[in-house]
Write an enzyme that holds these catalytic residues in place. Structure first.
Site, short mmCIF file in Angstrom:
data_model
loop_
_atom_site.label_atom_id
_atom_site.label_comp_id
_atom_site.label_asym_id
_atom_site.label_seq_id
_atom_site.Cartn_x
_atom_site.Cartn_y
_atom_site.Cartn_z
N CYS A 33 -4.61 -23.71 -9.78
CA CYS A 33 -3.38 -23.60 -10.57
C CYS A 33 -3.68 -23.55 -12.06
O CYS A 33 -4.78 -23.85 -12.51
CB CYS A 33 -2.49 -24.83 -10.34
SG CYS A 33 -1.87 -25.03 -8.69
N CYS A 37 1.35 -25.98 -14.18
CA CYS A 37 2.02 -25.79 -12.89
C CYS A 37 2.94 -26.97 -12.59
O CYS A 37 2.55 -28.13 -12.73
CB CYS A 37 0.98 -25.64 -11.77
SG CYS A 37 1.74 -25.16 -10.20
N CYS A 64 -2.29 -20.23 -6.65
CA CYS A 64 -1.01 -20.88 -6.38
C CYS A 64 0.08 -19.81 -6.41
O CYS A 64 0.09 -18.95 -7.29
CB CYS A 64 -0.76 -21.94 -7.46
SG CYS A 64 0.88 -22.70 -7.42
N CYS A 67 2.68 -20.89 -9.80
CA CYS A 67 2.36 -20.64 -11.21
C CYS A 67 1.58 -19.36 -11.44
O CYS A 67 1.35 -18.97 -12.57
CB CYS A 67 1.62 -21.83 -11.81
SG CYS A 67 -0.05 -22.10 -11.16
#
Length: 187
Positions: A33, A37, A64, A67
């Site tokens: 991430c 995030c 992810c 994000c």
């Protein structure tokens, strides 16, 4: 690359100034991430940090879905819904709603018309149709001030579908018809 403690502190604070400077990989989920995030923070013992998204992917982590760290920093995908509204405004400026519908505009953007209306309300404070009307009237006013074209030509060049809607828009906005505005200028 920043040290572990600096990265960990920035991640826990979701510090936007570190966005794009490092990526957080979570061993238990196999996901990496951005430091901003919004997901629940993983335990510190389960994270490691990488200087780039490519480095995290090379180590076997997947991006992810929330994000979207695989996109380059500050690209349109990171700007979120504002980018969609900017694209819509550009299309409206080019006349997308002069000859088309909000549904067609939304389809070109890859979203639904209700979602487009919500985005416009949030980012612009007006509907797509109201925005198009304002831009259309501004184009007409500029042509009215800068040219000696006949009013009917101005109406159609500005994107109005009829002389009646052209006159109604000016009456609503300026409280007078286009010809009286032109007379004031002495053209």
């Amino acid at each position: 690359m920043l040290d572990f403690d600096t990265c960990n502190d920035a991640r826990l604070r979701r510090d936007p100034s570190f966005d794009g400077l490092f990526f957080t990989a979570v061993r238990t989920t196999g996901i990496y991430c951005r430091p901003v995030c919004p997901v629940k923070h993983p335990l510190t013992r389960n994270v490691s940090y990488y200087p780039t998204a490519a480095a995290a992917e090379r180590a076997g982590y997947r991006p992810c879905l929330r994000c979207r760290p695989e996109t380059a920093p500050f690209c349109p995908a990171w700007q979120g819904t504002r980018t969609t509204v900017e694209r819509a405004l550009k299309m409206i400026g080019e006349g997308a709603l002069d000859r088309g519908t909000v549904d067609a505009l939304a389809a070109r953007l890859g979203i639904g018309s209700r979602h487009l209306a919500r985005l416009f309300e949030r980012h612009v404070g007006a509907s797509p149709v109201q925005t198009a009307q304002t831009l259309r009237t501004a184009r007409a006013k500029r042509l009215l001030d800068e040219t000696s074209l006949p009013l009917s030509d101005i109406a159609f060049q500005a994107g109005f579908g009829s002389i009646r809607s052209f006159n109604a828009a000016f009456l609503k906005l300026y409280g007078r018809n286009p010809s009286s505005l032109r007379r004031q200028k002495g053209v």
